[in-house]
Design a protein around this motif. Sequence first.
Motif, short mmCIF file in Angstrom:
data_model
loop_
_atom_site.label_atom_id
_atom_site.label_comp_id
_atom_site.label_asym_id
_atom_site.label_seq_id
_atom_site.Cartn_x
_atom_site.Cartn_y
_atom_site.Cartn_z
N THR A 1 18.77 -7.70 70.54
CA THR A 1 17.84 -6.54 70.55
C THR A 1 17.66 -6.21 71.90
O THR A 1 17.59 -7.04 73.06
CB THR A 1 16.42 -7.33 70.15
N LEU A 2 18.01 -5.11 72.24
CA LEU A 2 18.02 -4.24 73.49
C LEU A 2 16.99 -3.25 73.81
O LEU A 2 17.13 -2.23 72.93
CB LEU A 2 19.37 -3.89 73.86
N TYR A 3 16.07 -3.58 74.81
CA TYR A 3 14.93 -2.58 74.79
C TYR A 3 14.40 -2.33 76.37
O TYR A 3 14.76 -3.35 77.13
CB TYR A 3 13.85 -3.08 73.95
N VAL A 4 13.56 -1.36 76.41
CA VAL A 4 12.91 -1.36 77.65
C VAL A 4 11.34 -1.98 77.21
O VAL A 4 10.82 -1.56 76.16
CB VAL A 4 12.49 0.14 78.08
N PRO A 5 10.79 -2.83 77.96
CA PRO A 5 9.59 -3.49 77.75
C PRO A 5 8.36 -2.48 78.01
O PRO A 5 8.56 -1.88 78.93
CB PRO A 5 9.52 -4.97 78.25
N LYS A 6 7.53 -2.68 77.53
CA LYS A 6 5.94 -2.13 77.91
C LYS A 6 5.69 -2.65 79.27
O LYS A 6 5.52 -3.74 79.19
CB LYS A 6 5.11 -2.12 76.81
N PRO A 7 5.36 -1.83 80.22
CA PRO A 7 4.96 -2.53 81.37
C PRO A 7 3.40 -3.12 81.16
O PRO A 7 2.51 -2.61 80.51
CB PRO A 7 4.73 -1.26 82.24
N GLU A 8 3.21 -4.33 81.90
CA GLU A 8 2.00 -4.92 81.59
C GLU A 8 1.01 -4.28 82.19
O GLU A 8 0.87 -3.52 83.17
CB GLU A 8 2.13 -6.31 82.64
N ASN A 9 -0.28 -4.38 81.35
CA ASN A 9 -1.39 -3.67 81.75
C ASN A 9 -1.50 -2.21 81.50
O ASN A 9 -2.36 -1.43 82.14
CB ASN A 9 -2.14 -4.27 82.76
N ASP A 10 -0.28 -1.76 80.91
CA ASP A 10 -0.34 -0.26 80.97
C ASP A 10 -0.62 0.40 79.59
O ASP A 10 -0.04 0.34 78.63
CB ASP A 10 1.21 0.42 81.39
#
Length: 623
Positions: free
Chosen positions: A418-427
């Motif tokens: 699983t390769l992905y861009v994570p959601k920025p924290e607290n965004d």
Amino acid sequence: AAFFESSWGQNGMYLSQETHGNFHPFIIYKTWNLQIATNQLNQPIQVEVSPNFREDVGKLFLRNNLTGEFTDLTTDNLYYFTSNFEFRTFSIFWGNLHPQLTFNFAQNTIYQGGDDLSFSWSINYEQLVEYLRISIENDSDSILVANQVNMNLNSYTWSIPDALTIHNAKICIDIITIQGETISAESWYKLGIIPAEITLQNEQGWHLVSNPWNSDQYFDVATVFGESAELYLPIDQNEYELCDNFQFGKGFWLFAPQAYEFSYSGSIQNNSIQLPLHKKWNLLANPHACSYKIEDLKFLMNGDEFSFNYMFNNRLISNAAYVYRDEEYQMVEQIEPFESFYLYVNLDDILDLACSFIPYNISTFNPEYETDWELKISVSQFDIDELIIGISEYASDDFDFNFDLPEPAIKPFNEGLTLYVPKPENDTLFVFDRMNCDIKSPLKESQPETKTWNFELIITNLLEPITLNLDFTEMPNGYFANLNLDDNIWNNLVNDVYTYSIFPSHSGTLSGEIEISNDLWMAADNIKANQIELVNYPNPFNPNTTISFKLNTENTENTELVIYNIKGQKVKTFSTFPNWSLGTRSVVWNGTDEFGKAVASGIYFIRLETKGKSKVRKAILLK
């Protein structure tokens, strides 16, 4: 004999001459009401057109309104008899008069061999029809259904042969007129035909599958897919349950330990159907034995129907649909028969939300959201996963629903990557927790700039290496990338294709980062003062090439020339430079590394680094 207009005067008006305007006889036709009374009872009455009427000014028909018969006055005269003094009514048609056929209402439908295909129509001016010819046609195929069909028929039933196949077709009826012309009409609805017996088949491995047979019969998994096959049904966003039966209307994950082939004769779903939707990921079965473009799907919400375009533009669904083919998730525009697919719903659960599948439906216009360029990063081990980053002049560096796409649902097997861009924290702007595609705004054109993407890779298998494939061919000339994955670093990657192999340091989540930088040396307030040149000659070379650069100062402190190979590995460094002329320095590279060993033929990159800036040039060593 007189023309009669009932709307003129209290009791109508009889006219010896009546003239119409705005007449184009090869485009439209005009009508005149003619009435004739006579005291020549039981004698032949002849109606003819004057000899100076030319055939090249359009058709001229006379209809006997008592009998409905038409006479072409350009070729024949009309004769009739009467036994009374009453007016006989006729209609004159001058111009582009031809019969028109209109199909009666019907739904888009898929038929099978052995079915009866029934359809109906209506025709005006059927007296001008000699016979009908019926066929079924799409853009590439035509099937003759019947010829010399009686003009008085307004319906037809055709028994479909068992082994026939045609998709996205229309019923076409050719009208052969009494003058030998052919006038064609086609149904506004569409249809498809498949054989009575259809076959499910695929290779060994993981697949997303659907059952096309709409009967209540449940198929045993082993019967359809072979012994030891496993069928999984999602029960939550991250959970699956093992199933014994292959049911209609549900999306399944299938693991087939060997290639399979299953044939069956049974009733398929032949017209539109709605499948319920819920928030986040939905594994939807293609319920029909035809393909679907994602943009052609319809949606029902609280009893009203909406297009895919409406749902996407209102941020209710993502425009990314995923299937699992060739050992990887693929974002696709079309779903094939017997296949399931993932669709993301960005809407709280409501009771009446469904996806409507209408065979061969054509959607309204859907705008495309174009990127300037994209870079693709894929990893492979047990299976393959891909990440896309890129630039668009219409995107921002924050979340863009039109461009930033969700990472597909968790797979039912542990070995998958699983390769992905994570959601920025607290965004709170980011709708998706994980993104498969992240597009940012363009880099500045007037000064150097770097944009950064953080990404993550989830793995479980430490026994096999991970192959990293980079397709950077769309990156503009002069740009370069630096990539870091699990403390493996590759610098100065340009618009090319790269392949690397690494062993992960641990299982679970590995962190990565990619930086994209432009190669601009122009400050907005002083372009000329910051201009720097970097050249090498000859190029290609063997084995020596002279590398020259020009700064806007004679001071070369903190300046280095670094040679990298195509894998991003440092080959040689120059940090001292003899004077050549004011502000210009040069060195000779003899094609050796730091230890004086000759390097192999291939592509190398010369990177000039000075005072926080860098410039890259490609050099080719040929032996």
